[in-house]
Design an enzyme around this catalytic site. Structure first.
Site, PDB file in Angstrom:
ATOM      1  N   LYS A 155       0.822  -1.211   0.000  1.00  0.00           N
ATOM      2  CA  LYS A 155       0.000   0.000   0.000  1.00  0.00           C
ATOM      3  C   LYS A 155       0.859   1.266   0.000  1.00  0.00           C
ATOM      4  CE  LYS A 155      -2.576   0.340   3.567  1.00  0.00           C
ATOM      5  NZ  LYS A 155      -1.630   1.136   4.393  1.00  0.00           N
TER       6      LYS A 155
ATOM      7  N   ARG B 138       2.432   8.371   6.905  1.00  0.00           N
ATOM      8  CA  ARG B 138       2.764   8.382   8.326  1.00  0.00           C
ATOM      9  C   ARG B 138       4.252   8.106   8.552  1.00  0.00           C
ATOM     10  NH1 ARG B 138      -0.944   3.750  10.307  1.00  0.00           N
ATOM     11  NH2 ARG B 138      -0.373   3.008   8.233  1.00  0.00           N
TER      12      ARG B 138
ATOM     13  N   PHE C 271       3.458  -8.492  -9.138  1.00  0.00           N
ATOM     14  CA  PHE C 271       4.568  -9.352  -8.743  1.00  0.00           C
ATOM     15  C   PHE C 271       4.986 -10.160  -9.974  1.00  0.00           C
ATOM     16  CE2 PHE C 271       3.181  -8.143  -4.651  1.00  0.00           C
ATOM     17  CZ  PHE C 271       4.178  -8.464  -3.728  1.00  0.00           C
TER      18      PHE C 271
ATOM     19  N   TRP D 126       6.806  -0.775  -8.572  1.00  0.00           N
ATOM     20  CA  TRP D 126       7.874  -1.326  -7.746  1.00  0.00           C
ATOM     21  C   TRP D 126       9.139  -1.512  -8.574  1.00  0.00           C
ATOM     22  CZ3 TRP D 126      10.823  -5.795  -7.783  1.00  0.00           C
ATOM     23  CH2 TRP D 126      11.567  -6.040  -6.610  1.00  0.00           C
TER      24      TRP D 126
END
Length: 558
Positions: free
Chosen positions: A73, A96, A383, A411
């Protein structure tokens, strides 16, 4: 060719001086407080000067229930921010800060992954700018002042049996969940039973993440209920005269932290409440500042949409007046297979039937987010073991739910691998179809709010609670706290309170074990099932492999 590890990629990043990142957003150098060359806090005066500006569009990134297969995420949040910048939008990422507890426990790091990361990775995952230490200190100062007040005569008549303010530390340590303090004789005070929570579960953390400015911060800190008198009336931090000193400890921590992605795009990293035991969102001040500076703000909410997105909508957006324009739900083929009953060791083999069997978990989250009036797109985080047939199975399922699923390769490829998602997000956000509304009204009774979340989001059949818990909620309503939203503390792994139950179960029971009043933060915490507010370390913690190498670089964060 395999990519280097996350930490190797981060270490090789060609970072801009933080003043250059600030310049992209129009932040003058004088309004940046640098922490080294690659991170800085943004001054309160500059933030205050932005109030008259229009807001950009707010995009939430959330996910399916997490699985051991990993969903990515945060990686998708960072990648989408880079992707939006790549297609010509001025986008800012808001996430965060990382807690030391999970970093040295199970996760090992929390700044994205692969070619979609925020840097400096090591500093962000360790002490960063010291915000969590300041929060820990402010929280424990209040705890010390409670016991000190009792020691010196207890003029506020606090009942030692009704002190509700525990201590905190930013580390997983199960031995501190329940402790007895003040042993050792008269000079050490009056012995009593208490305990520790992890810092990210502290109400001070929640307050810092929901406060608009320093004045609002001090007011909220003063509202914290720390104990009750023998007559059962609340005692606050303001009664103890602790709110001023706590604000002083937090004045720098209150300023958002500016850093950058691997592609030198701006990112605010500020605050860090967990979503399973707190409200799971970065700070309001970081998000609202970013909305004044960017055309698009991409933020995330912790864990699955049942916890993170629900709390983002019902707590953060409600309290801060935010109106999200679109939401992205992150899913993976691997996670769909796990939800479909495949063991982690077997995820590499093609299994379209298992993907189809696991998709109802994703479908539940799509319906839930749509229920808030926010348009949804699904990001399939790619993936290398995914097959075309498996990806197509997810796309077909999502299309049947009235949404679109887009394969994302950020990614491995960075922003170039997520352009399609970025364009879809722009289409949704600029379509004007968002009609956001929280799940329940302010004036609904507290227990009814808990039931509403349990039945509409978790699809539970009932919520059960002891009479003492129900009576406590009624007492708070009588005391004027009935309009507060609720923050449910529950396992992140399932719609139920049993972490082993995957998929999209219905008709289960949610046991409401305990309720806690967070009057300063402005919500009531409902603790369900066996969730712990002080986690423990796993059998083999990440701390066993984190070390400095011969060059003095950190190894083992991932």
């Amino acid at each position: 060719m395999a990519l280097p590890s996350d930490i190797e990629i981060a270490r090789a990043a060609k970072k801009l001086p933080i003043q250059g990142i600030g310049a992209k957003l129009g932040i003058p150098e004088a309004d940046l407080l640098p922490y080294g060359h690659d991170k800085a806090k943004v001054g309160q005066g500059f933030i205050a000067s932005l109030r008259g500006r229009p807001d950009g569009k707010l995009i939430l990134v959330t996910a399916i229930n997490p699985t051991p297969a990993g969903e990515g995420k945060t990686t998708t949040t960072v990648g989408l921010g880079d992707g939006l910048n790549r297609i010509g939008k001025r986008a800012v990422v808001c996430i965060r800060e990382a807690s030391l507890g999970p970093n040295f426990g199970m996760k090992g790091g929390a700044a994205g992954g692969g070619m979609a990361q925020i840097v400096p990775m090591e500093e962000m995952n360790l002490h960063f700018t010291g915000d969590f230490h300041a929060i820990t200190s402010a929280h424990n100062l209040l705890a010390a002042m409670i016991d000190n007040h009792i020691y010196w005569g207890n003029t506020l008549d606090m009942d030692a049996r009704r002190i509700v303010w525990r201590r905190v530390m930013d580390m997983n340590d199960r031995a501190l969940r329940d402790v007895v303090t003040s042993l050792g004789g008269v000079s050490n005070g009056y012995p009593r039973q208490t305990g520790f929570d992890i810092t990210v579960a502290s109400e001070v953390m929640a307050i810092l993440c929901l406060a608009r400015d320093l004045d609002d911060l001090e007011r909220r800190l003063g509202d914290i209920v720390v104990a009750y008198t023998s007559a059962k009336t609340p005692v606050t931090a303001r009664d103890l005269k602790a709110d001023g000193a706590m604000t002083v400890l937090l004045k720098d921590a209150m300023q958002p932290n500016l850093v950058q992605t691997l592609e030198n795009n701006p990112a605010f990293v500020h605050g860090g409440p967990f979503a399973n035991i707190a409200h799971g969102c970065n700070s309001v001040i970081a998000t609202t500042t970013a909305l004044k500076l960017g055309e698009y703000v991409v933020t995330e909410a912790g864990f699955g949409a049942d916890l993170g997105a629900e709390k983002f909508f019902d707590i953060k957006c409600r309290k801060a007046g935010l109106r999200p324009a679109a939401a992205v739900i992150v899913a993976t083929v691997r996670a769909m297979k796990m939800n479909g009953g495949v063991a982690k060791a077997d995820l590499g083999a093609e299994n379209v039937a298992a993907v189809q069997a696991g998709c109802p978990n994703l479908g539940r989250h799509i319906a839930n987010v749509k229920g808030f009036g926010v348009p949804v797109v699904v990001a399939i985080n790619h993936f290398t073991t995914d097959t075309e047939a498996e990806v197509q199975a997810v796309k077909d399922y999502v299309a049947a739910q009235g949404a679109e699923a887009i394969l994302c390769k950020h990614w491995a490829q960075g922003s170039a691998g997520i352009e399609d998602l970025a364009r879809k997000v722009v289409d949704l956000a600029e379509s004007g179809v968002a009609d956001f509304a929280p799940l329940y009204p302010d004036d609904m009774p507290l227990f009814a709010k808990i039931e509403t979340i349990a039945k509409r989001i978790y699809h539970a059949g009932a919520v059960v609670a002891d009479k003492a818990v129900l009576d406590q909620l009624k007492v708070w309503e009588a005391a004027g706290y009935g309009a507060l939203p609720v923050c449910i503390a529950k396992t992140q792994y399932s719609f139920t309170t049993d972490p082993t139950v995957r998929g999209a179960p219905v008709g289960h029971t949610i046991p409401l074990r305990e309720v806690r009043l967070s009057a300063g933060a402005g919500f009531v915490v409902a603790i369900c099932g066996e969730i712990m507010t002080m986690p423990g370390l796993p059998r083999v913690p990440s701390a066993e492999v984190i070390r400095l190498n011969a060059d003095g670089d950190v190894e083992g964060l991932f």
